[in-house]
Design an enzyme around this catalytic site. Structure first.
Site, short mmCIF file in Angstrom:
data_model
loop_
_atom_site.label_atom_id
_atom_site.label_comp_id
_atom_site.label_asym_id
_atom_site.label_seq_id
_atom_site.Cartn_x
_atom_site.Cartn_y
_atom_site.Cartn_z
N LYS A 151 -8.99 4.20 6.17
CA LYS A 151 -8.15 3.73 5.51
C LYS A 151 -8.01 2.25 5.55
CE LYS A 151 -4.41 6.72 4.17
NZ LYS A 151 -5.72 7.83 3.75
N LYS A 205 -1.44 17.25 -3.05
CA LYS A 205 -0.29 16.82 -2.23
C LYS A 205 -0.04 18.26 -2.02
CE LYS A 205 0.23 12.36 0.06
NZ LYS A 205 -0.71 12.85 0.74
O1 LIG Z 1 -6.51 8.76 -0.58
C1 LIG Z 1 -6.02 8.78 -1.73
O2 LIG Z 1 -6.75 9.34 -2.68
C2 LIG Z 1 -4.91 8.35 -2.36
C3 LIG Z 1 -4.09 7.00 -0.59
C4 LIG Z 1 -3.14 8.86 -0.19
O3 LIG Z 1 -3.06 9.49 -0.32
C5 LIG Z 1 -2.19 8.58 0.90
C6 LIG Z 1 -2.54 7.47 1.13
C7 LIG Z 1 -1.02 6.28 2.40
C8 LIG Z 1 0.03 7.58 3.30
C9 LIG Z 1 -0.66 9.01 2.81
O4 LIG Z 1 0.54 9.55 1.93
C10 LIG Z 1 -1.83 9.47 1.85
C11 LIG Z 1 -2.76 10.17 2.63
O5 LIG Z 1 -2.25 10.63 3.22
O6 LIG Z 1 -3.75 10.18 2.46
MG LIG Z 2 -4.35 12.00 3.69
#
Ligand SMILES: O=C(O)CCC(=O)C1=CC=C[C@@H](O)[C@@H]1C(=O)O
Ligand SMILES: [Mg+2]
Length: 342
Positions: free
Chosen positions: A268, A151
């Site tokens: 997601k 991130k």
């Molecule tokens: O996508 C991934 O590798 C893991 C999940 C992930 O990074 C996230 C899940 C939920 C909210 C966010 O903080 C974050 C994202 O931004 O993708």
């Molecule tokens: Mg993301």
């Protein structure tokens, strides 16, 4: 067909709180739902909201579950309001299990994280934001991860670019035999110029001899409302871009596709909405999709990975379901045990 409807809220602290530009996320709260048919067959689902991604809140979901009563049928299951995307996913997923489970009294297979029946999937591991990334990458590498997400947009850009250089040096000095794929996720926190700065930095990596690192994509560089800016970045730079927050719900996914996005779509499933509608869209539009967790429990994870395995695109991108940020209590219990413990 009528189904007994039950629901149980849960809250579980993360092993490692998640630092994002949206803030620090310490506890995952959600609702496990259960449908039981007249022969005792059971199907579980999970409502795992992420309101800052545009899904309903936990309170919205709880109010919705409370007003459903103790018995529902397909007329309810397939008319859940589209704004309740986590509820749509959870209750329809539970229906898919209870209505298609082969045996009379069947519970969901007891699967741990590693032995989900989608072994052909590869997983991405989440690196901590900031300077800890280089060390964490080495730990996750030993666990078998070759794709990593990091991130950015959490600290000032100069500090993050410095941490990025440390990460690159660590990979260069490791003489790895395999190439690491790195996903940068800005969660919409960069300005257009900062995104250009990151993309220029990533494009220069190619000049480093024998560097076992490839930037797979930059995820959600700009805010949700700035699709034009991201289309411009996609035209200007070779590093692939992925949209996440911009396409979190199925209605946004369709809209952004209509507006011309043909880059990567982070999906997601747990907050996308109806699984059947999601399948239908992905199978007709053949988008470049990366499936991603919302840090759900194994109930939502199994339903999400089932869809990822069905829809995984030819690019075979790793799924963002590495269990790096899992819950405090470590070992996962069976789904039935999870339910009875709530
Ligand atoms: O996508 C991934 O590798 C893991 C999940 C992930 O990074 C996230 C899940 C939920 C909210 C966010 O903080 C974050 C994202 O931004 O993708
Ligand atoms: Mg993301």
């Amino acid at each position: 067909m009528r189904y007994q409807f039950e629901f149980r809220p849960y809250r579980r602290p993360f092993k490692h709180p998640l630092t994002t530009p949206h803030g620090t996320w310490e506890v995952r709260e959600g609702i496990i739902v259960r449908l039981t048919d007249d022969r005792g067959k059971v199907g579980y689902g999970e409502i795992a909201p992420v309101p800052w991604f545009g899904s309903e809140t936990l309170a919205d979901a709880l109010s919705f579950c409370e007003q459903l009563g103790h018995e529902i049928g397909p007329e309810i299951i397939f008319s859940i309001p589209p704004r309740l995307t986590a509820c749509q996913f959870a209750i329809e997923s539970a229906w898919e299990i209870v209505s298609t489970q082969p045996s009379a009294i069947a519970v969901q297979p007891e699967l741990g994280f590693e032995d989900v029946p989608y072994h052909h999937l590869t997983y991405s591991g989440l690196l901590p934001a900031g300077a800890g990334a280089a060390i964490a990458r080495q730990i996750l590498w030993k666990q078998g991860y070759r794709t990593f997400k990091w991130k950015i947009g959490v600290a000032p850009i100069e500090a993050e670019l410095k941490s990025f250089q440390q990460l690159v040096r660590s990979l260069r000095d490791s003489f790895l035999q395999e190439t690491a794929l790195l996903r940068l996720d800005a969660n919409g926190a960069l300005t257009y110029d900062q995104a250009c700065r990151w993309l220029e930095t990533c494009e220069r990596l190619g000049e480093i001899e024998h560097l076992p690192l490839k930037i797979e994509f930059l995820e959600q560089p700009l805010a949700v409302g700035d699709l034009d800016g991201m289309l411009q970045l996609a035209d200007r730079f070779a590093i692939p871009l992925a949209l996440d927050e911009s396409v979190a719900g199925l209605s946004q996914l369709r809209q952004v596709y209509r507006e011309g996005w043909r880059g990567i779509f982070v999906i997601k499933p747990c907050i996308a909405g109806s699984p059947s509608e999601l399948r239908q869209f992905c199978q007709t539009q053949a988008i470049d999709a990366v499936f991603s967790s919302v840090f759900e429990t194994q109930v939502g994870r199994q339903a999400a990975l089932k869809i990822a395995a069905e829809l995984q695109n030819p690019g075979d991108r790793a799924v963002g379901f590495g269990i790096t940020h899992w819950f405090e209590d470590g070992e996962e219990v069976s789904i039935d045990r999870l339910w009875t413990d709530l």
